[in-house]
Design a protein around this motif. Structure first.
Motif, PDB file in Angstrom:
ATOM      1  N   VAL A  83      23.222  22.936  13.799  1.00 38.21           N
ATOM      2  CA  VAL A  83      24.646  23.091  13.487  1.00 38.21           C
ATOM      3  C   VAL A  83      24.832  24.000  12.273  1.00 38.21           C
ATOM      4  O   VAL A  83      25.714  24.868  12.254  1.00 38.21           O
ATOM      5  N   MET A  84      23.976  23.825  11.253  1.00 38.60           N
ATOM      6  CA  MET A  84      24.085  24.689  10.080  1.00 38.60           C
ATOM      7  C   MET A  84      23.817  26.141  10.457  1.00 38.60           C
ATOM      8  O   MET A  84      24.521  27.059  10.001  1.00 38.60           O
ATOM      9  N   LEU A  85      22.808  26.367  11.291  1.00 40.10           N
ATOM     10  CA  LEU A  85      22.520  27.728  11.739  1.00 40.10           C
ATOM     11  C   LEU A  85      23.722  28.323  12.465  1.00 40.10           C
ATOM     12  O   LEU A  85      24.113  29.478  12.211  1.00 40.10           O
ATOM     13  N   GLY A  89      26.502  27.067   2.730  1.00 41.45           N
ATOM     14  CA  GLY A  89      25.279  26.555   2.128  1.00 41.45           C
ATOM     15  C   GLY A  89      25.563  25.558   1.018  1.00 41.45           C
ATOM     16  O   GLY A  89      24.924  24.502   0.940  1.00 41.45           O
ATOM     17  N   LEU A  90      26.530  25.885   0.151  1.00 48.97           N
ATOM     18  CA  LEU A  90      26.906  24.959  -0.930  1.00 48.97           C
ATOM     19  C   LEU A  90      27.473  23.662  -0.381  1.00 48.97           C
ATOM     20  O   LEU A  90      27.119  22.570  -0.840  1.00 48.97           O
ATOM     21  N   ALA A  91      28.360  23.767   0.603  1.00 52.88           N
ATOM     22  CA  ALA A  91      29.006  22.572   1.158  1.00 52.88           C
ATOM     23  C   ALA A  91      27.978  21.627   1.764  1.00 52.88           C
ATOM     24  O   ALA A  91      28.010  20.401   1.515  1.00 52.88           O
ATOM     25  N   GLU A 110      23.573  15.967  -1.079  1.00 50.86           N
ATOM     26  CA  GLU A 110      23.186  15.595  -2.445  1.00 50.86           C
ATOM     27  C   GLU A 110      21.793  16.116  -2.788  1.00 50.86           C
ATOM     28  O   GLU A 110      20.941  15.396  -3.323  1.00 50.86           O
ATOM     29  N   LEU A 111      21.559  17.375  -2.489  1.00 53.98           N
ATOM     30  CA  LEU A 111      20.268  17.990  -2.789  1.00 53.98           C
ATOM     31  C   LEU A 111      20.135  18.220  -4.285  1.00 53.98           C
ATOM     32  O   LEU A 111      21.130  18.480  -4.981  1.00 53.98           O
ATOM     33  N   TYR A 122      17.915  27.033  -3.300  1.00 52.16           N
ATOM     34  CA  TYR A 122      17.110  27.568  -2.192  1.00 52.16           C
ATOM     35  C   TYR A 122      17.924  27.614  -0.903  1.00 52.16           C
ATOM     36  O   TYR A 122      17.867  28.599  -0.161  1.00 52.16           O
ATOM     37  N   LEU A 123      18.688  26.555  -0.630  1.00 55.88           N
ATOM     38  CA  LEU A 123      19.469  26.499   0.599  1.00 55.88           C
ATOM     39  C   LEU A 123      20.555  27.577   0.605  1.00 55.88           C
ATOM     40  O   LEU A 123      20.804  28.207   1.643  1.00 55.88           O
TER      41      LEU A 123
END
Length: 267
Positions: A137-139, A186-188, A194-195, A202-203
């Protein structure tokens, strides 16, 4: 035309999400192989193959997919690394066009194999991860978000052409809009999960690189369409053209995104 594109787009998005969330990894791999077959048939047209040649090329690509499915998983990462190196070369070809062209039919067929097959492998590997659905889904969000952000920014602010020899409609402002959208995505997702700060950075960086890759995939296919003198790769999707027209960004983005997660697992 806009209504037709919208209807087709909604149906495609729904089918993709249903496949991501409800298909087993094996069935997902088979369905993705079906997309490979259609994409290979269209790529055969890029190489000026006749009807019989396109079907044969489709079988070759499916054979490559089957080989990757049944051989040891140890080859998966090297295949992705090769794909990433290939896309660096593809970037050079896009930037230097039309001074440098792909005139050799055999080379075009080999290129198609490297474009299509590793993308299938990356999607299957993502699906097989512990949280593969979220990774996929992120991709998809990054690819779709980059395209949407670029379109909106290009329409509103577009002035400077990005690579007019390949795609006259793309602008530098559109690219920046796509990159900004990828940062937000990426931020969301990173904050939602909670990285820690290092993983979040990195993300976001991986999101930016994936966005750039998606633009490159689009431009690379545009180069081949321009060489062939066609507007769309096919006519199977009403209002959208061919399969390659819909997955061109994904062919470059998927291997790079998967390799990035392989080096730093987050899903």
């Amino acid at each position: 035309m806009i209504k037709q594109r919208l209807i087709t787009g909604v149906i495609l998005a729904a089918l993709v999400l249903l496949g991501v969330f409800y298909l087993s990894p094996l069935v997902f791999a088979f369905c993705a192989a079906g997309v490979v077959a259609l994409a290979a048939h269209e790529w055969g047209n890029f190489a000026s193959l006749g009807a019989a040649g396109r079907w044969l090329y489709m079988l070759v690509c499916l054979a490559a997919v089957a080989l990757l499915h049944f051989v040891t998983p140890a080859v998966n990462t090297p295949v992705l690394v090769i794909a990433v190196l290939f896309w660096l070369w593809a970037c050079y070809m896009v930037v230097s066009y039309p001074a440098r062209k792909l005139d050799c039919q055999k080379l075009k067929l080999l290129v198609g194999l490297v474009v299509i097959v590793p993308a299938w492998l990356a999607l299957v590997m993502l699906k097989s991860m512990q949280e593969g659905e979220l990774a996929l889904v992120m991709l998809m969000l990054l690819v779709w978000g980059a395209d949407t952000g670029a379109y909106c920014a290009g329409k509103l602010l577009g002035r400077r052409k990005l690579i007019p020899n390949v795609s006259p409609g793309k602008t530098v402002e559109g690219l920046l809009g796509g990159l900004a959208t990828s940062v937000v995505i990426g931020l969301a997702i990173g904050l939602w999960r909670e990285l820690p700060a290092s993983a979040l950075v990195y993300l976001v960086a991986l999101s930016l690189v994936t966005c750039l890759a998606s633009v490159l995939g689009d431009l690379f296919e545009s180069l081949f369409k321009r060489e062939r003198g066609i507007k769309d790769s096919g006519r199977i999707l009403p209002g959208h053209g061919g399969i390659l027209d819909r997955i061109d960004s994904l062919t470059a983005a998927a291997p790079i995104f998967m390799l990035g997660l392989h080096w730093a697992p987050m899903f």
